[in-house]
Design a protein around this motif. Structure first.
Motif, PDB file in Angstrom:
ATOM      1  N   VAL A 143       2.812   8.264   3.095  1.00 12.05           N
ATOM      2  CA  VAL A 143       2.735   8.096   4.594  1.00 12.05           C
ATOM      3  C   VAL A 143       2.628   6.584   5.213  1.00 12.05           C
ATOM      4  N   SER A 144       3.012   6.405   6.262  1.00 14.04           N
ATOM      5  CA  SER A 144       3.056   4.939   7.112  1.00 14.04           C
ATOM      6  C   SER A 144       2.672   5.285   8.492  1.00 14.04           C
ATOM      7  N   VAL A 145       1.937   4.677   9.111  1.00 18.14           N
ATOM      8  CA  VAL A 145       1.640   4.782  10.488  1.00 18.14           C
ATOM      9  C   VAL A 145       1.736   2.954  10.747  1.00 18.14           C
ATOM     10  N   ILE A 172      -8.557  10.075   4.345  1.00 16.37           N
ATOM     11  CA  ILE A 172      -7.840  11.260   4.753  1.00 16.37           C
ATOM     12  C   ILE A 172      -7.689  12.265   3.655  1.00 16.37           C
ATOM     13  N   LYS A 191     -11.192  13.914   3.178  1.00 17.53           N
ATOM     14  CA  LYS A 191     -11.430  14.934   4.192  1.00 17.53           C
ATOM     15  C   LYS A 191     -10.781  16.157   4.177  1.00 17.53           C
ATOM     16  N   ARG A 206      -2.532   2.645  14.749  1.00 12.19           N
ATOM     17  CA  ARG A 206      -3.452   3.431  13.567  1.00 12.19           C
ATOM     18  C   ARG A 206      -4.768   3.905  14.464  1.00 12.19           C
ATOM     19  N   GLY A 207      -5.519   4.541  13.658  1.00 12.10           N
ATOM     20  CA  GLY A 207      -6.654   4.900  14.057  1.00 12.10           C
ATOM     21  C   GLY A 207      -7.021   6.068  15.049  1.00 12.10           C
ATOM     22  N   HIS A 208      -5.758   6.601  15.261  1.00 10.13           N
ATOM     23  CA  HIS A 208      -5.785   7.874  16.183  1.00 10.13           C
ATOM     24  C   HIS A 208      -5.367   9.123  15.791  1.00 10.13           C
ATOM     25  N   GLY A 209      -5.645   9.285  14.401  1.00 11.01           N
ATOM     26  CA  GLY A 209      -5.223  10.492  13.807  1.00 11.01           C
ATOM     27  C   GLY A 209      -3.939  11.029  13.239  1.00 11.01           C
ATOM     28  N   ASN A 255      -7.511   1.251  -0.755  1.00 14.21           N
ATOM     29  CA  ASN A 255      -6.750   1.923   0.539  1.00 14.21           C
ATOM     30  C   ASN A 255      -7.581   2.932   1.025  1.00 14.21           C
ATOM     31  N   LEU A 267       0.712  -1.185  -0.052  1.00 18.54           N
ATOM     32  CA  LEU A 267      -0.074  -0.099   0.203  1.00 18.54           C
ATOM     33  C   LEU A 267       0.831   1.297  -0.078  1.00 18.54           C
ATOM     34  N   GLY A 312      -2.211   9.626  10.811  1.00 21.61           N
ATOM     35  CA  GLY A 312      -2.067   9.698   9.317  1.00 21.61           C
ATOM     36  C   GLY A 312      -2.432  11.012   8.867  1.00 21.61           C
ATOM     37  N   SER A 313      -3.797  11.417   9.474  1.00 22.37           N
ATOM     38  CA  SER A 313      -4.392  12.674   9.176  1.00 22.37           C
ATOM     39  C   SER A 313      -3.509  13.942   9.361  1.00 22.37           C
TER      40      SER A 313
HETATM   41  C1  LIG Z   1      -3.265   4.735   5.647  1.00 24.47           C
HETATM   42  C2  LIG Z   1      -2.609   5.067   7.231  1.00 24.47           C
HETATM   43  C3  LIG Z   1      -1.467   6.150   7.131  1.00 24.47           C
HETATM   44  C4  LIG Z   1      -3.697   5.763   7.949  1.00 24.47           C
HETATM   45  O1  LIG Z   1      -3.105   6.013   9.415  1.00 24.47           O
HETATM   46  P1  LIG Z   1      -3.941   6.158  10.623  1.00 24.47           P
HETATM   47  O2  LIG Z   1      -3.279   7.014  11.331  1.00 24.47           O
HETATM   48  O3  LIG Z   1      -4.641   4.808  10.832  1.00 24.47           O
HETATM   49  O4  LIG Z   1      -5.100   7.396   9.903  1.00 24.47           O
HETATM   50  P2  LIG Z   1      -6.088   8.065  10.686  1.00 24.47           P
HETATM   51  O5  LIG Z   1      -6.144   7.775  12.062  1.00 24.47           O
HETATM   52  O6  LIG Z   1      -5.803   9.551  10.539  1.00 24.47           O
HETATM   53  O7  LIG Z   1      -7.455   7.847  10.016  1.00 24.47           O
HETATM   54  C5  LIG Z   1      -7.775   8.321   8.840  1.00 24.47           C
HETATM   55  C6  LIG Z   1      -9.218   7.963   8.273  1.00 24.47           C
HETATM   56  O8  LIG Z   1      -9.191   6.654   7.605  1.00 24.47           O
HETATM   57  C7  LIG Z   1     -10.116   6.137   8.475  1.00 24.47           C
HETATM   58  N1  LIG Z   1      -9.508   4.544   8.559  1.00 24.47           N
HETATM   59  C8  LIG Z   1      -8.498   4.045   9.236  1.00 24.47           C
HETATM   60  N2  LIG Z   1      -8.199   2.866   9.104  1.00 24.47           N
HETATM   61  C9  LIG Z   1      -9.217   2.415   8.199  1.00 24.47           C
HETATM   62  C10 LIG Z   1      -9.414   1.286   7.626  1.00 24.47           C
HETATM   63  N3  LIG Z   1      -8.761   0.286   7.844  1.00 24.47           N
HETATM   64  N4  LIG Z   1     -10.503   1.067   6.924  1.00 24.47           N
HETATM   65  C11 LIG Z   1     -11.205   2.104   6.727  1.00 24.47           C
HETATM   66  N5  LIG Z   1     -10.899   3.321   7.145  1.00 24.47           N
HETATM   67  C12 LIG Z   1     -10.106   3.546   7.728  1.00 24.47           C
HETATM   68  C13 LIG Z   1     -10.331   6.564   9.883  1.00 24.47           C
HETATM   69  O9  LIG Z   1     -11.461   6.217  10.504  1.00 24.47           O
HETATM   70  C14 LIG Z   1     -10.104   7.764   9.575  1.00 24.47           C
HETATM   71  O10 LIG Z   1     -11.267   8.383   8.970  1.00 24.47           O
HETATM   72  P3  LIG Z   1     -12.078   9.311   9.977  1.00 24.47           P
HETATM   73  O11 LIG Z   1     -11.392  10.704  10.038  1.00 24.47           O
HETATM   74  O12 LIG Z   1     -13.415   9.692   8.949  1.00 24.47           O
HETATM   75  O13 LIG Z   1     -12.551   8.605  11.189  1.00 24.47           O
HETATM   76  C15 LIG Z   1      -2.059   3.746   7.737  1.00 24.47           C
HETATM   77  O14 LIG Z   1      -3.263   2.953   7.915  1.00 24.47           O
HETATM   78  C16 LIG Z   1      -0.862   3.029   7.103  1.00 24.47           C
HETATM   79  O15 LIG Z   1       0.154   3.260   7.368  1.00 24.47           O
HETATM   80  N6  LIG Z   1      -1.210   2.202   6.099  1.00 24.47           N
HETATM   81  C17 LIG Z   1      -0.199   1.499   5.356  1.00 24.47           C
HETATM   82  C18 LIG Z   1       0.707   2.392   4.385  1.00 24.47           C
HETATM   83  C19 LIG Z   1      -0.304   3.202   3.543  1.00 24.47           C
HETATM   84  O16 LIG Z   1      -1.509   2.946   3.139  1.00 24.47           O
HETATM   85  N7  LIG Z   1      -0.015   4.287   3.102  1.00 24.47           N
HETATM   86  C20 LIG Z   1      -0.721   5.228   2.184  1.00 24.47           C
HETATM   87  C21 LIG Z   1      -0.238   5.289   0.865  1.00 24.47           C
HETATM   88  S1  LIG Z   1       0.990   6.500   0.533  1.00 24.47           S
END
Ligand SMILES: CC(C)(COP(=O)(O)OP(=O)(O)OC[C@H]1O[C@@H](n2cnc3c(N)ncnc32)[C@H](O)[C@@H]1OP(=O)(O)O)[C@@H](O)C(=O)NCCC(=O)NCCS
Length: 238
Positions: free
Chosen positions: A118-120, A163, A166, A125-128, A157, A61, A130-131
Motif C-alpha cells: 500500500v501507499s498513501v 495497521i 490492529k 496521511r493519518g486520515h485512515g 515502518n 518502505l 491506509g487502514s
Molecule cells: C503506511 C502508510 C500506507 C499509512 O497510511 P495512512 O493513511 O497514513 O495510515 P492510517 O491513517 O490508516 O494510519 C494507520 C495507523 O498508523 C499510525 N501512523 C500513521 N503514521 C504514523 C507514523 N508516521 N508513525 C507512527 N504511526 C503512524 C496511525 O496513527 C494509525 O494508527 P491508529 O489507527 O492507531 O491511529 C503510509 O504511511 C505510506 O504510504 N507509507 C509509505 C509506503 C509504505 O510504507 N507502505 C507500506 C509497506 S507495503
C-alpha cells in the motif's frame, strides 16, 4: 448551499466558485471521507504517477528497496488486473492519492495466499486511508477464498505494522524486516454482498468526480475566454 472557492488562481474581478449542496459540502472537503474503488487497465498511468510521486524513503518502505522511476514503471507495466486486485482512492481532482495492491501467488499451490502492499501520499496521511485500504483488501481476499494475507514491512515502518496489528495480524520481526500475516475467515453471503455494494457506490462516486472535473474544466475555459475578451477591450480602449 455552501460556496467554496476553487484553488485555481482567480484574477481581475471574477473568480470561480464551487457551489456544493449542503449535504455534500462537509464530506466533499473532508480528507477522511474516502471512497475506495477497484482499479483496472485504464488506471495504469495514474498508478505510475502516484508511485513516482513518493520520495526515496517511501519508495524504500513500499518496495523494500529504493526503486527508481524506471523500476516503478516496470512494476506498473506488469500489474495483472485480471489476477490481482488493485484498489485506489481518488481526490476530486482525480489524482490517485492512495492505492493498494493485493497480489495473488503465481504458483497455484499457494492460491489461498495473497500479499498486500500500500501507499498513501504524504499530504493525506493519518486520515485512515491506509487502514481502509487494508480492510477493503481483506474483504476482497476473503471473498476470493484467500486464507492468509501477508504483509512485508520494514521493522521501522510503525504505521504499516500498526495497521496490520490492529486488523488482527500476527507480526514477526526478523532484524530490519517484519513479516505479518493475517488469517482470514471464509466468505459469507453478507461479506460478498457488502463488497458488491461497496464497488457499485465507488464506481458511481468516480463517475460523479469525472463529470464534476470535466464541468469544472469547461467553466475554467469559459472564464479564460471572458478574461481574453475583457483584456482585448481594455487594450483597444486605452
Ligand atoms: C503506511 C502508510 C500506507 C499509512 O497510511 P495512512 O493513511 O497514513 O495510515 P492510517 O491513517 O490508516 O494510519 C494507520 C495507523 O498508523 C499510525 N501512523 C500513521 N503514521 C504514523 C507514523 N508516521 N508513525 C507512527 N504511526 C503512524 C496511525 O496513527 C494509525 O494508527 P491508529 O489507527 O492507531 O491511529 C503510509 O504511511 C505510506 O504510504 N507509507 C509509505 C509506503 C509504505 O510504507 N507502505 C507500506 C509497506 S507495503
Amino acid at each position: 448551499m455552501d460556496v467554496h472557492k476553487e484553488d485555481t488562481e482567480a484574477e481581475g474581478g471574477g473568480e470561480l466558485l464551487r457551489v456544493l449542496p449542503p449535504e455534500q459540502s462537509a464530506s466533499a472537503r473532508a480528507p477522511w471521507v474516502a471512497v475506495i474503488r477497484r482499479l483496472g487497465e485504464r488506471h495504469r498511468g495514474r498508478i505510475a504517477r502516484h508511485l513516482q510521486a513518493l520520495d526515496e524513503r517511501d519508495r524504500y518502505l513500499r518496495f523494500g528497496y529504493l526503486a527508481n522511476d524506471a523500476q516503478i514503471q516496470a512494476y506498473v507495466d506488469t500489474l495483472d488486473f485480471e489476477r490481482d486486485a488493485v484498489f485506489g482512492i481518488y481526490n476530486r481532482r482525480l489524482e490517485l492519492v492512495a492505492m493498494a495492491h493485493l497480489a495473488y501467488s503465481v504458483d497455484k499451490s499457494y492460491d489461498a495466499c495473497a500479499e498486500f502492499g500500500v501507499s498513501v501520499l504524504p499530504s493525506v496521511r493519518g486520515h485512515g486511508y491506509g487502514s481502509k485500504l487494508f480492510a477493503r483488501a481483506m474483504r476482497h481476499a476473503r471473498n476470493e477464498g484467500v486464507h492468509l494475507m501477508f504483509i512485508h514491512a520494514l521493522s521501522e515502518n510503525t504505521a504499516m505494522i500498526n495497521i496490520a496489528r490492529k486488523a488482527g495480524a500476527t507480526v514477526e520481526r526478523d532484524g530490519s524486516e517484519a513479516r505479518a500475516y493475517l488469517r482470514l475467515p471464509p466468505a459469507t453471503f453478507e461479506s460478498q454482498v457488502t463488497e458488491m455494494v461497496e464497488e457499485q457506490l465507488a464506481q458511481t462516486d468516480y463517475r460523479l468526480k469525472v463529470q464534476a472535473k470535466q464541468f469544472w474544466d469547461f467553466l475554467t475555459g469559459v472564464q479564460d475566454v471572458r478574461r481574453g475578451v475583457r483584456d482585448a477591450r481594455h487594450k483597444s480602449a486605452s
